[in-house]
Scaffold this motif. Sequence first.
Motif, mmCIF file in Angstrom:
data_model
loop_
_atom_site.group_PDB
_atom_site.id
_atom_site.type_symbol
_atom_site.label_atom_id
_atom_site.label_comp_id
_atom_site.label_asym_id
_atom_site.label_seq_id
_atom_site.Cartn_x
_atom_site.Cartn_y
_atom_site.Cartn_z
ATOM 1 N N ARG A 111 0.745 -1.341 -0.092
ATOM 2 C CA ARG A 111 -0.060 0.000 0.147
ATOM 3 C C ARG A 111 0.845 1.303 0.118
ATOM 4 O O ARG A 111 0.330 2.412 0.158
ATOM 5 C CB ARG A 111 -1.198 -0.089 1.436
ATOM 6 C CG ARG A 111 -1.881 -1.049 1.330
ATOM 7 C CD ARG A 111 -2.515 -1.066 2.724
ATOM 8 N NE ARG A 111 -3.336 -2.221 2.704
ATOM 9 C CZ ARG A 111 -4.643 -2.402 2.555
ATOM 10 N NH1 ARG A 111 -5.267 -1.480 1.802
ATOM 11 N NH2 ARG A 111 -5.215 -3.797 2.602
ATOM 12 N N SER A 112 2.245 0.996 -0.155
ATOM 13 C CA SER A 112 3.115 2.454 -0.059
ATOM 14 C C SER A 112 2.907 3.409 -1.179
ATOM 15 O O SER A 112 2.789 2.941 -2.393
ATOM 16 C CB SER A 112 4.622 2.119 0.012
ATOM 17 O OG SER A 112 5.095 3.233 0.137
ATOM 18 N N THR A 113 2.581 4.655 -0.840
ATOM 19 C CA THR A 113 2.306 5.464 -2.052
ATOM 20 C C THR A 113 3.675 6.223 -2.418
ATOM 21 O O THR A 113 3.631 6.951 -3.344
ATOM 22 C CB THR A 113 1.346 6.628 -1.635
ATOM 23 O OG1 THR A 113 1.909 7.336 -0.529
ATOM 24 C CG2 THR A 113 -0.026 6.206 -1.332
ATOM 25 N N GLY A 114 4.589 6.436 -1.516
ATOM 26 C CA GLY A 114 5.766 7.250 -1.598
ATOM 27 C C GLY A 114 5.769 8.283 -0.920
ATOM 28 O O GLY A 114 6.853 9.240 -1.062
ATOM 29 N N LYS A 132 14.998 -4.058 17.237
ATOM 30 C CA LYS A 132 15.650 -5.191 16.589
ATOM 31 C C LYS A 132 16.263 -4.765 15.465
ATOM 32 O O LYS A 132 17.065 -5.195 15.030
ATOM 33 C CB LYS A 132 14.947 -6.442 16.857
ATOM 34 C CG LYS A 132 14.385 -7.193 18.091
ATOM 35 C CD LYS A 132 13.749 -8.375 17.918
ATOM 36 C CE LYS A 132 13.293 -8.992 19.095
ATOM 37 N NZ LYS A 132 11.976 -9.629 19.112
ATOM 38 N N LYS A 133 15.348 -4.276 14.730
ATOM 39 C CA LYS A 133 15.826 -3.910 12.992
ATOM 40 C C LYS A 133 17.005 -2.853 13.208
ATOM 41 O O LYS A 133 17.764 -2.878 12.325
ATOM 42 C CB LYS A 133 14.456 -3.313 12.565
ATOM 43 C CG LYS A 133 13.438 -4.240 11.887
ATOM 44 C CD LYS A 133 12.308 -3.889 11.402
ATOM 45 C CE LYS A 133 11.437 -5.133 11.088
ATOM 46 N NZ LYS A 133 10.022 -4.756 10.549
ATOM 47 N N LEU A 134 16.607 -1.965 14.206
ATOM 48 C CA LEU A 134 17.822 -0.867 14.269
ATOM 49 C C LEU A 134 19.156 -1.731 14.450
ATOM 50 O O LEU A 134 20.033 -1.232 13.345
ATOM 51 C CB LEU A 134 17.605 -0.214 15.596
ATOM 52 C CG LEU A 134 18.588 1.093 15.872
ATOM 53 C CD1 LEU A 134 18.668 2.225 15.063
ATOM 54 C CD2 LEU A 134 18.500 1.258 17.254
ATOM 55 N N ALA A 166 10.125 4.151 14.225
ATOM 56 C CA ALA A 166 8.825 3.280 14.412
ATOM 57 C C ALA A 166 7.735 3.771 14.012
ATOM 58 O O ALA A 166 7.306 4.877 14.488
ATOM 59 C CB ALA A 166 9.129 2.886 15.926
ATOM 60 N N ASN A 167 7.201 2.900 13.190
ATOM 61 C CA ASN A 167 5.687 3.592 12.702
ATOM 62 C C ASN A 167 4.926 2.365 12.710
ATOM 63 O O ASN A 167 4.603 1.402 11.908
ATOM 64 C CB ASN A 167 6.142 3.795 10.731
ATOM 65 C CG ASN A 167 5.197 4.508 10.148
ATOM 66 O OD1 ASN A 167 5.355 4.898 9.230
ATOM 67 N ND2 ASN A 167 4.117 4.855 10.953
ATOM 68 N N ASP A 168 3.966 2.713 13.809
ATOM 69 C CA ASP A 168 2.679 1.656 13.966
ATOM 70 C C ASP A 168 1.561 2.057 12.792
ATOM 71 O O ASP A 168 1.004 3.007 13.014
ATOM 72 C CB ASP A 168 2.182 1.868 15.489
ATOM 73 C CG ASP A 168 0.976 1.145 15.832
ATOM 74 O OD1 ASP A 168 0.239 0.390 14.610
ATOM 75 O OD2 ASP A 168 0.650 0.740 17.013
HETATM 76 O O1 PMT Z 1 4.751 5.697 1.024
HETATM 77 P P1 PMT Z 1 3.596 6.073 2.091
HETATM 78 O O2 PMT Z 1 2.193 5.603 1.643
HETATM 79 O O3 PMT Z 1 3.737 7.465 2.661
HETATM 80 O O4 PMT Z 1 3.793 5.093 3.557
HETATM 81 C C1 PMT Z 1 4.736 5.368 4.272
HETATM 82 C C2 PMT Z 1 5.215 3.932 4.854
HETATM 83 C C3 PMT Z 1 4.311 3.354 5.681
HETATM 84 C C4 PMT Z 1 5.776 2.931 3.856
HETATM 85 C C5 PMT Z 1 6.655 4.275 5.749
HETATM 86 O O5 PMT Z 1 6.421 5.383 6.683
HETATM 87 C C6 PMT Z 1 7.349 3.019 6.324
HETATM 88 O O6 PMT Z 1 7.049 2.749 7.295
HETATM 89 N N1 PMT Z 1 8.191 2.338 5.531
HETATM 90 C C7 PMT Z 1 9.003 1.105 5.900
HETATM 91 C C8 PMT Z 1 8.051 0.168 5.296
HETATM 92 C C9 PMT Z 1 8.825 -1.165 5.569
HETATM 93 O O7 PMT Z 1 8.934 -2.139 4.746
HETATM 94 O O8 PMT Z 1 8.861 -1.513 6.938
HETATM 95 P P2 PMT Z 1 9.490 -2.949 7.421
HETATM 96 O O9 PMT Z 1 9.528 -2.833 8.890
HETATM 97 O O10 PMT Z 1 9.027 -4.176 6.563
HETATM 98 O O11 PMT Z 1 11.230 -2.618 6.967
HETATM 99 C C10 PMT Z 1 12.142 -1.997 7.913
HETATM 100 C C11 PMT Z 1 13.164 -1.321 7.162
HETATM 101 O O12 PMT Z 1 13.838 -2.148 6.267
HETATM 102 C C12 PMT Z 1 12.630 -0.329 6.172
HETATM 103 O O13 PMT Z 1 13.262 0.695 6.342
HETATM 104 C C13 PMT Z 1 12.452 -0.940 4.737
HETATM 105 O O14 PMT Z 1 12.898 -0.066 3.779
HETATM 106 C C14 PMT Z 1 13.677 -2.033 4.854
HETATM 107 N N2 PMT Z 1 13.708 -3.142 4.087
HETATM 108 C C15 PMT Z 1 12.651 -3.931 4.370
HETATM 109 C C16 PMT Z 1 12.766 -5.068 3.551
HETATM 110 C C17 PMT Z 1 13.669 -5.297 2.525
HETATM 111 N N3 PMT Z 1 13.627 -6.551 1.908
HETATM 112 N N4 PMT Z 1 14.515 -4.453 2.406
HETATM 113 C C18 PMT Z 1 14.607 -3.333 3.145
HETATM 114 O O15 PMT Z 1 15.678 -2.296 2.989
#
Ligand code: PMT
Length: 398
Positions: free
Chosen positions: A208-211, A337-339, A349-351
């Motif tokens: 669902r990400s729009t960018g 953990k991801k950090l 951190a984005n809930d």
């Molecule tokens: O684009 P919008 O509609 O504005 O929405 C914004 C958002 C919700 C997409 C944004 O705020 C956000 O939370 N982005 C991270 C989305 C994500 O994939 O989170 P994650 O928890 O799955 O991944 C953790 C981090 O690792 C992220 O920085 C991601 O970019 C990165 N990642 C994840 C998977 C992967 N295969 N490679 C990565 O680099």
Amino acid sequence: MAKTVGIGITGGIAAYKIADLVSRLKKDGHEVIVMMTAAATNFITPLTMKTLSGREVLTDLWNEAQGFNVQHIDVAEQLDLLVIAPATANFIAKMAHGLGDDLLSTVVLANTAPVLVVPSMNTNMFENRIVQNNIAILQDYGYHFLEPGSGHLACGTAGRGRLPEVQDILHRIEELLSPKQDLKNKRIMVNAGSTREDIDPVRFITNRSTGKMGYALAREALSRGAEVILVSGPSQLAVPVGVRFIPVRSAQEMCEEMLKYQADCDIIIGAAAVGDFRVARVAGQKIKKTEDKTRQVVLELVENPDILKELGKRKTEHMIMVGFAAETENVLENAKKKLLSKNLDLIVANDVTVEEAGFAADTNVVTLIDRAGSCRPLPKMSKDEVAAAIIDSVVALL
Ligand code: PMT
């Protein structure tokens, strides 16, 4: 330093509060040109604004007595910043669709200075999808917005739609008049949007990400003097003018491009929602339905590269890396953990279960966590404001 600020007042009850704004801008030494729509003059008189600003108030496109030859062009050329406050739903719609049928709307069209829009209206009007779409259009064009406050509204209801405090408007005006240049000589790479993993020539897996979040970060970094590389999955958003734009489709493609540029970057921010899996064997032709309704089509998925993890392995001593953690449970714990596992300096951190936060929303609610253990929750803010707060934290880490 004294600047020339255009204040465009449209017809909302909060118009009376702009008298204080004009007076305080004057006290700060700025030249203030007040323009009012016909509707605005029903709420506060041009005479009040004339007295406070110390100059003629412009209301009429056709009034040559107001002193200029081609008034709207002449005014637009003088401005360092144009502020529309309060901005009604009607005026936001006019701006979003390029209408110029009065003095203020023609100044908006002729203006090349930054624009700050401060909406104020009834909550239902503000939350109406048409109004929100118009705001999104203007944000894509680079217009700055101040989120309205919540509380008791003049129409008798309560909710979002109040004009922000004059102090907050002033603060944002000063920020826009003297933009920080604290990323000068820095190169930053931001990824944004979703990725697409093909199933066959007509179908794909995405999210669902729009960018919006990533593009807001790219715009903010650009305005603060950075050289910006924006690596983006497919998105409907306008590419910010001035970025080096790298459009990609799949996670593997995004990874390859980011690895190419990593060594030249001082800062990397991963805001993209990268697809964690891709289809093991992409069908060469469109997968057909058959008459056999018991047949199961099974897609075998394999893991995509973790882009930030790959970049994290190659991170150099002075490089700052920021990731997001889109979580639906145990948000802070999972983000921490991801950090560590991705070797990042900061994680956002984005809930994504919170209303008006995360995917596709114009606002976001995040907590910034760094390696030293600092954990800073931010209130709900526009994605532009979240981007500014993230860049502030990056600058502090630099
Ligand atoms: O684009 P919008 O509609 O504005 O929405 C914004 C958002 C919700 C997409 C944004 O705020 C956000 O939370 N982005 C991270 C989305 C994500 O994939 O989170 P994650 O928890 O799955 O991944 C953790 C981090 O690792 C992220 O920085 C991601 O970019 C990165 N990642 C994840 C998977 C992967 N295969 N490679 C990565 O680099």
